[in-house]
Design a protein around this motif. Structure first.
Motif, PDB file in Angstrom:
ATOM      1  N   PHE A 254       4.332  43.882  -4.051  1.00  0.00           N
ATOM      2  CA  PHE A 254       3.650  44.120  -5.318  1.00  0.00           C
ATOM      3  C   PHE A 254       4.621  43.852  -6.457  1.00  0.00           C
ATOM      4  N   GLU A 255       4.210  42.960  -7.341  1.00  0.00           N
ATOM      5  CA  GLU A 255       5.048  42.499  -8.447  1.00  0.00           C
ATOM      6  C   GLU A 255       4.533  43.087  -9.766  1.00  0.00           C
ATOM      7  N   LYS A 256       5.429  43.659 -10.561  1.00  0.00           N
ATOM      8  CA  LYS A 256       5.030  44.280 -11.821  1.00  0.00           C
ATOM      9  C   LYS A 256       4.555  43.267 -12.859  1.00  0.00           C
ATOM     10  N   LYS A 257       5.132  42.088 -12.838  1.00  0.00           N
ATOM     11  CA  LYS A 257       4.798  41.089 -13.864  1.00  0.00           C
ATOM     12  C   LYS A 257       3.333  40.669 -13.794  1.00  0.00           C
ATOM     13  N   LEU A 258       2.732  40.440 -14.945  1.00  0.00           N
ATOM     14  CA  LEU A 258       1.395  39.864 -15.005  1.00  0.00           C
ATOM     15  C   LEU A 258       1.467  38.408 -14.571  1.00  0.00           C
ATOM     16  N   TRP A 259       0.375  37.872 -14.020  1.00  0.00           N
ATOM     17  CA  TRP A 259       0.410  36.538 -13.421  1.00  0.00           C
ATOM     18  C   TRP A 259       0.970  35.451 -14.350  1.00  0.00           C
ATOM     19  N   PRO A 260       0.583  35.361 -15.627  1.00  0.00           N
ATOM     20  CA  PRO A 260       1.147  34.289 -16.461  1.00  0.00           C
ATOM     21  C   PRO A 260       2.658  34.395 -16.671  1.00  0.00           C
ATOM     22  N   ASP A 261       3.231  35.592 -16.467  1.00  0.00           N
ATOM     23  CA  ASP A 261       4.679  35.778 -16.615  1.00  0.00           C
ATOM     24  C   ASP A 261       5.436  35.573 -15.305  1.00  0.00           C
ATOM     25  N   PHE A 262       4.713  35.473 -14.206  1.00  0.00           N
ATOM     26  CA  PHE A 262       5.336  35.277 -12.888  1.00  0.00           C
ATOM     27  C   PHE A 262       5.943  33.887 -12.835  1.00  0.00           C
ATOM     28  N   ASN A 263       7.183  33.770 -12.352  1.00  0.00           N
ATOM     29  CA  ASN A 263       7.863  32.468 -12.387  1.00  0.00           C
ATOM     30  C   ASN A 263       8.550  32.160 -11.054  1.00  0.00           C
ATOM     31  N   THR A 264       9.196  31.024 -11.003  1.00  0.00           N
ATOM     32  CA  THR A 264       9.829  30.584  -9.753  1.00  0.00           C
ATOM     33  C   THR A 264      10.946  31.523  -9.314  1.00  0.00           C
ATOM     34  N   ASN A 265      11.662  32.111 -10.264  1.00  0.00           N
ATOM     35  CA  ASN A 265      12.714  33.062  -9.894  1.00  0.00           C
ATOM     36  C   ASN A 265      12.128  34.268  -9.183  1.00  0.00           C
ATOM     37  N   ASN A 266      10.999  34.774  -9.694  1.00  0.00           N
ATOM     38  CA  ASN A 266      10.324  35.904  -9.041  1.00  0.00           C
ATOM     39  C   ASN A 266       9.851  35.517  -7.645  1.00  0.00           C
ATOM     40  N   PHE A 267       9.266  34.330  -7.548  1.00  0.00           N
ATOM     41  CA  PHE A 267       8.756  33.829  -6.267  1.00  0.00           C
ATOM     42  C   PHE A 267       9.887  33.661  -5.265  1.00  0.00           C
ATOM     43  N   ASN A 268      10.982  33.039  -5.694  1.00  0.00           N
ATOM     44  CA  ASN A 268      12.120  32.810  -4.813  1.00  0.00           C
ATOM     45  C   ASN A 268      12.739  34.123  -4.340  1.00  0.00           C
TER      46      ASN A 268
END
Length: 224
Positions: free
Chosen positions: A194-208
């Motif tokens: 579960f990621e705190k960031k809202l989807w438009p703020d989610f980025n490759t660093n979060n994904f990685n």
């Protein structure tokens, strides 16, 4: 390190992002498409073969009609503009859910699936008008009509995701911790982040970062 073939994502937070940043839920939906493109590209970089995105649930019909119409117009424009790019990058598109939209959108969805069916780099599953409970009921009803025994194997082979491996990893953005009727059968042994960031703020660093954590997990599947 754990293999990773299939990532599923609940793309939550578009509306809240839009209200916060642009005073418009629709602006958030538009911004979220940029994140979709980013994560598809990053998934290819990670050699992930299946990416399932929860785009519109059976419960989302409760939203204002104006917002629903905007969402579908965004989807139509996205598919029209990106179909050539999908083929260029060897991306296969599959729709999971009930295709009972407008005639134009239904035709566009069928065309998009048909035009990309032979692509092999990654399969992007768009969950549209999707609900896991109705998917399971639909599968059981099909088995009954065919006089087939109700087994795990038979149910799996009659789901929208037949011939697709179950996700090893589920990500939900938007700081909400629930599954929201998404892939309930398929997620039985998925690792959930579960990621705190809202989807438009989610980025490759979060994904990685999530992928690194997943790959280093000890997965027991009921054993020690």
């Amino acid at each position: 390190m754990n293999p990773l073939n299939h990532v599923a994502i609940i793309m939550d937070g578009n509306g809240r992002w839009g209200i916060k940043n642009k005073n418009s839920r629709n602006a958030g939906h538009k911004a979220g498409l940029k994140t979709v493109e980013l994560i598809i590209k990053n998934s290819i970089d990670h050699n992930i073969k299946f990416l399932t995105l929860y785009a519109f649930s059976t419960e989302n019909w409760k939203r204002p009609k104006k917002e629903i119409n905007y969402l579908f117009s965004l989807l139509e424009n996205f598919l029209k503009n990106k179909l050539i790019n999908f083929n260029k990058h060897n991306i296969k598109l599959k729709i999971i859910g009930k295709k009972n939209f407008s005639k134009n959108l239904n035709n566009l969805l069928k065309k998009s699936e048909s035009k990309t069916k032979n692509n092999t780099k990654i399969q992007v599953n768009l969950a549209l008008n999707y609900g896991a409970k109705s998917e399971i009921i639909n599968a059981v009803n099909k088995l009954n009509k065919q006089n087939l025994k109700i087994t795990e194997k038979n149910i799996s082979s009659h789901l929208y995701t037949k011939n697709i491996p179950d996700p090893e990893l589920l990500i939900r953005t938007g700081n909400t911790k629930r599954l929201s009727n998404f892939l309930l059968w398929q997620l039985s042994y998925s690792e959930i982040f579960f990621e705190k960031k809202l989807w438009p703020d989610f980025n490759t660093n979060n994904f990685n970062k999530i992928i690194r954590k997943y790959k280093n997990l000890k997965r027991n599947f009921g054993s020690i």
